[in-house]
Design an enzyme around this catalytic site. Structure first.
Site, PDB file in Angstrom:
ATOM      1  N   ASP A  31      -7.703  46.983   1.123  1.00  0.00           N
ATOM      2  CA  ASP A  31      -7.441  47.064   2.558  1.00  0.00           C
ATOM      3  C   ASP A  31      -8.427  46.190   3.316  1.00  0.00           C
ATOM      4  O   ASP A  31      -9.642  46.398   3.238  1.00  0.00           O
ATOM      5  CB  ASP A  31      -7.541  48.523   3.019  1.00  0.00           C
ATOM      6  CG  ASP A  31      -6.873  48.730   4.373  1.00  0.00           C
ATOM      7  OD1 ASP A  31      -6.048  47.874   4.773  1.00  0.00           O
ATOM      8  OD2 ASP A  31      -7.169  49.744   5.022  1.00  0.00           O
TER       9      ASP A  31
ATOM     10  N   HIS B 130      -9.547  45.254  16.767  1.00  0.00           N
ATOM     11  CA  HIS B 130      -9.801  46.585  16.195  1.00  0.00           C
ATOM     12  C   HIS B 130     -11.270  46.707  15.789  1.00  0.00           C
ATOM     13  O   HIS B 130     -11.933  47.690  16.110  1.00  0.00           O
ATOM     14  CB  HIS B 130      -8.899  46.817  14.990  1.00  0.00           C
ATOM     15  CG  HIS B 130      -9.201  48.066  14.217  1.00  0.00           C
ATOM     16  ND1 HIS B 130      -8.936  49.327  14.702  1.00  0.00           N
ATOM     17  CD2 HIS B 130      -9.777  48.244  12.997  1.00  0.00           C
ATOM     18  CE1 HIS B 130      -9.309  50.231  13.812  1.00  0.00           C
ATOM     19  NE2 HIS B 130      -9.831  49.604  12.768  1.00  0.00           N
TER      20      HIS B 130
ATOM     21  N   GLU C 210      -3.358  54.370  11.067  1.00  0.00           N
ATOM     22  CA  GLU C 210      -3.745  52.977  11.300  1.00  0.00           C
ATOM     23  C   GLU C 210      -2.509  52.116  11.108  1.00  0.00           C
ATOM     24  O   GLU C 210      -1.893  52.119  10.033  1.00  0.00           O
ATOM     25  CB  GLU C 210      -4.875  52.541  10.359  1.00  0.00           C
ATOM     26  CG  GLU C 210      -6.198  53.209  10.705  1.00  0.00           C
ATOM     27  CD  GLU C 210      -7.413  52.590  10.019  1.00  0.00           C
ATOM     28  OE1 GLU C 210      -7.245  51.958   8.956  1.00  0.00           O
ATOM     29  OE2 GLU C 210      -8.523  52.739  10.551  1.00  0.00           O
TER      30      GLU C 210
ATOM     31  N   GLU D 270      -0.782  49.014  10.203  1.00  0.00           N
ATOM     32  CA  GLU D 270      -1.129  47.841   9.402  1.00  0.00           C
ATOM     33  C   GLU D 270       0.124  47.164   8.852  1.00  0.00           C
ATOM     34  O   GLU D 270       1.183  47.765   8.744  1.00  0.00           O
ATOM     35  CB  GLU D 270      -2.027  48.248   8.215  1.00  0.00           C
ATOM     36  CG  GLU D 270      -3.306  48.956   8.633  1.00  0.00           C
ATOM     37  CD  GLU D 270      -4.372  48.972   7.543  1.00  0.00           C
ATOM     38  OE1 GLU D 270      -4.262  48.169   6.585  1.00  0.00           O
ATOM     39  OE2 GLU D 270      -5.278  49.802   7.646  1.00  0.00           O
TER      40      GLU D 270
ATOM     41  N   ASP E 295      -2.403  53.457   7.080  1.00  0.00           N
ATOM     42  CA  ASP E 295      -3.631  53.866   6.396  1.00  0.00           C
ATOM     43  C   ASP E 295      -4.153  55.123   7.089  1.00  0.00           C
ATOM     44  O   ASP E 295      -5.037  55.068   7.936  1.00  0.00           O
ATOM     45  CB  ASP E 295      -4.651  52.718   6.470  1.00  0.00           C
ATOM     46  CG  ASP E 295      -5.974  53.078   5.830  1.00  0.00           C
ATOM     47  OD1 ASP E 295      -6.007  53.997   5.008  1.00  0.00           O
ATOM     48  OD2 ASP E 295      -6.985  52.418   6.170  1.00  0.00           O
TER      49      ASP E 295
ATOM     50  N   ARG F 158     -11.113  60.773  10.584  1.00  0.00           N
ATOM     51  CA  ARG F 158     -12.264  60.110  11.210  1.00  0.00           C
ATOM     52  C   ARG F 158     -13.568  60.873  11.049  1.00  0.00           C
ATOM     53  O   ARG F 158     -14.639  60.256  10.993  1.00  0.00           O
ATOM     54  CB  ARG F 158     -11.980  59.869  12.697  1.00  0.00           C
ATOM     55  CG  ARG F 158     -10.749  59.027  12.970  1.00  0.00           C
ATOM     56  CD  ARG F 158     -10.855  57.663  12.325  1.00  0.00           C
ATOM     57  NE  ARG F 158      -9.718  56.814  12.674  1.00  0.00           N
ATOM     58  CZ  ARG F 158      -9.487  55.634  12.115  1.00  0.00           C
ATOM     59  NH1 ARG F 158     -10.301  55.175  11.176  1.00  0.00           N
ATOM     60  NH2 ARG F 158      -8.447  54.916  12.474  1.00  0.00           N
TER      61      ARG F 158
ATOM     62  N   GLN G 274     -14.652  60.378   7.487  1.00  0.00           N
ATOM     63  CA  GLN G 274     -15.031  58.966   7.361  1.00  0.00           C
ATOM     64  C   GLN G 274     -16.416  58.692   7.972  1.00  0.00           C
ATOM     65  O   GLN G 274     -17.255  58.031   7.364  1.00  0.00           O
ATOM     66  CB  GLN G 274     -13.976  58.109   8.070  1.00  0.00           C
ATOM     67  CG  GLN G 274     -14.200  56.606   7.962  1.00  0.00           C
ATOM     68  CD  GLN G 274     -13.188  55.820   8.809  1.00  0.00           C
ATOM     69  OE1 GLN G 274     -12.276  56.379   9.391  1.00  0.00           O
ATOM     70  NE2 GLN G 274     -13.374  54.513   8.881  1.00  0.00           N
TER      71      GLN G 274
ATOM     72  N   LYS H 219     -10.086  58.224   3.611  1.00  0.00           N
ATOM     73  CA  LYS H 219      -8.959  57.287   3.588  1.00  0.00           C
ATOM     74  C   LYS H 219      -7.994  57.517   2.426  1.00  0.00           C
ATOM     75  O   LYS H 219      -6.814  57.218   2.539  1.00  0.00           O
ATOM     76  CB  LYS H 219      -9.501  55.852   3.429  1.00  0.00           C
ATOM     77  CG  LYS H 219     -10.343  55.365   4.589  1.00  0.00           C
ATOM     78  CD  LYS H 219      -9.469  54.913   5.712  1.00  0.00           C
ATOM     79  CE  LYS H 219     -10.248  54.127   6.748  1.00  0.00           C
ATOM     80  NZ  LYS H 219      -9.374  53.646   7.821  1.00  0.00           N
TER      81      LYS H 219
ATOM     82  N   THR I 204      -1.793  56.853   1.726  1.00  0.00           N
ATOM     83  CA  THR I 204      -1.440  55.617   2.405  1.00  0.00           C
ATOM     84  C   THR I 204       0.067  55.493   2.239  1.00  0.00           C
ATOM     85  O   THR I 204       0.581  55.658   1.133  1.00  0.00           O
ATOM     86  CB  THR I 204      -2.130  54.404   1.759  1.00  0.00           C
ATOM     87  OG1 THR I 204      -3.547  54.637   1.742  1.00  0.00           O
ATOM     88  CG2 THR I 204      -1.836  53.121   2.518  1.00  0.00           C
TER      89      THR I 204
ATOM     90  N   GLU J 155      -9.042  54.343  18.721  1.00  0.00           N
ATOM     91  CA  GLU J 155      -9.225  53.405  19.825  1.00  0.00           C
ATOM     92  C   GLU J 155      -8.577  53.908  21.115  1.00  0.00           C
ATOM     93  O   GLU J 155      -9.172  53.847  22.184  1.00  0.00           O
ATOM     94  CB  GLU J 155      -8.629  52.047  19.457  1.00  0.00           C
ATOM     95  CG  GLU J 155      -9.358  51.346  18.329  1.00  0.00           C
ATOM     96  CD  GLU J 155      -8.455  50.337  17.641  1.00  0.00           C
ATOM     97  OE1 GLU J 155      -8.402  49.197  18.116  1.00  0.00           O
ATOM     98  OE2 GLU J 155      -7.799  50.684  16.650  1.00  0.00           O
TER      99      GLU J 155
HETATM  100 CA    CA Z   1      -7.368  50.471   7.278  1.00  0.00          CA
END
Ligand code: CA
Length: 438
Positions: free
Chosen positions: A138, A145, A210, A212, A244, A248, A251, A264, A268, A384
């Site tokens: 990844d 970002h 996320e 992606e 993904d 948080r 993480q 993570k 996925t 975000e």
């Molecule tokens: Ca990611």
């Protein structure tokens, strides 16, 4: 680099008439691949190609051997339970198969009668991840970002000094890759609650998505060799959507000094349909750096990358909550962004991945990293959009969110639109949050 050819002609129509409707993700100009079978059946998975609201069964088609030469060989590879063999066949073979399928599905094709019996409605199909993915890496290719997330942790120096020079990535976990519409169980992990002296084991309170782009590798490279930037796209089969899923709080407690791990790798998810680079040929975008920014090192630089290394690929995230469903409200768009704003291109990611001699294998998956755009409404994660959980996002029906709640359904879409070409889409990547297991 794949070129625009007769398969992209906007005047082409299909005898599968739903494919000709304006707004269809899967007109005859797209022809993405997936691995599918009839939903609820014990049939083997095999390749399929999307046309309108149908799947053309490439397993059954291969048995009929309608194509000769390279197209026939690629079709035989596409009949397998996963698309690794098709992916490894190389761009010339997949382009030949694309051309043959385009002719066979075209209005007036003599094959219509035979092929009509090989269509399965997409609503009656189930999918697996398109390839057996041996390895998944990844990247972190959106500077918007990286800057926004960096600002949450380091307000004074949001972007670390290496960012503009080296395509940052980590090795992800292939075992927990799943296809849309997988239910993601809220993970449990170590979290350090604000103000607490010691961590606790708890279900994440900061579950996020996320947005992606996924990249499926086609032909691989031998261990100890590199893929030069000018050849990188010959090693890419196609693109899909990738979520993904991220916890948080897990993480932020675990990521230093070695990077993402259990925050993570619990899930996925990818979209079932893989849109080939051939299909994307009309929608390429120049890639450049703003004035004053450092140019890439020469191994990541190339006239073709600068000319058309980007993808003009629109991306969007929608949220559908239990409250919205109960009130009969439509899913709400949370953000939109475009893959052309990526700091690094797909070919730069592929070349960088192999610069030390690391070997990529057919069916390996690369994530682009969260694709956020330059504007505030273009953020590809709740981290975000909520300013690190400090700002609630107002939803239709009066609900609020900072992070995902149980029952929330996250939906990604992607599409390319550039007149006079036909718009093509990626279908949907959806996933619903299931409660933590006690
Ligand atoms: Ca990611």
């Amino acid at each position: 680099m794949a070129e625009v050819d007769a398969t992209h002609d906007p005047q082409l129509t299909s005898w599968v008439t739903a494919a000709n409707a304006a707004g269809s993700d899967f007109p005859i100009q797209n022809l993405p691949f997936a691995a599918f079978r009839r939903a609820g059946s014990r049939e083997p998975f095999r390749g399929g190609v999307a046309i309108g609201a149908e799947v053309l069964d490439l397993g059954a088609l291969a048995a009929a051997q309608p194509f000769g030469g390279l197209a026939g060989q690629a079709l035989a590879a596409a009949a397998r339970p996963a698309l690794n063999a098709l992916m490894s066949a190389g761009a010339t073979a997949t382009a030949a198969l694309r051309a043959a399928l385009s002719e066979a599905l075209r209005t007036g094709s003599p094959l219509e009668e035979r092929l009509r019996r090989l269509l399965v409605p997409q609503s009656a199909a189930e999918y697996r991840v398109a390839a057996e993915v041996g390895d998944y890496s990844d990247f972190y290719a959106s500077i918007h970002h990286a800057t926004a997330v960096g600002r949450l942790f380091r307000p004074d120096s949001p972007l670390l000094p290496n960012y503009k020079w080296v395509p940052i990535a980590y090795h992800g976990r292939a075992s927990s890759l799943r296809v849309s519409a997988f239910d993601v169980t809220r993970p449990v992990g170590q979290v350090l609650t604000a103000g607490a002296a010691v961590p606790e084991l708890a279900a994440t309170r900061r579950l996020d998505y996320e947005l992606e782009v996924g990249v499926f590798i086609g032909r691989g490279n031998e261990l100890g060799t590199r893929i030069p930037i000018g050849e990188a796209e010959q090693h890419v089969f196609g693109l899909c959507l990738l979520n993904d899923w991220s916890a948080r709080d897990i993480q932020s407690w675990e990521y230093q000094p070695l990077g993402p791990f259990l925050g993570k790798n619990f899930a996925t998810t990818v979209s079932p349909w893989v849109v080939t680079l051939e299909a994307l040929a009309p929608f390429r975008a120049p890639w450049s750096r703003p004035p004053g920014e450092p140019p890439p090192l020469s191994y990541l630089d190339d006239a073709q990358v600068r000319g058309a290394g980007g993808f003009d690929l629109e991306l969007e995230v929608l949220l559908d909550t239990p409250g919205m469903r109960a009130a009969g409200l439509a899913p709400q768009r949370l953000s939109r962004s475009n893959f052309r704003d990526s700091w690094w291109t797909v070919s730069q990611m592929v070349t960088h991945h192999t610069v030390n001699g690391c070997n990529l294998e057919p069916g390996d998956l690369i994530g682009s990293g969260t694709q956020s755009g330059p504007a505030p409404g273009e953020a590809g994660s709740l981290l975000e959009l909520s300013g690190g959980g400090k700002r609630s996002i107002a939803l239709a029906g009066g609900e609020q969110r900072t992070f995902l709640e149980d029952g929330d359904r996250v939906i990604f879409h992607a599409w390319c639109e550039r007149p006079p070409f036909r718009r093509i889409g990626f279908g949907e990547l959806a996933g619903t949050v299931a409660p933590a297991v006690a």
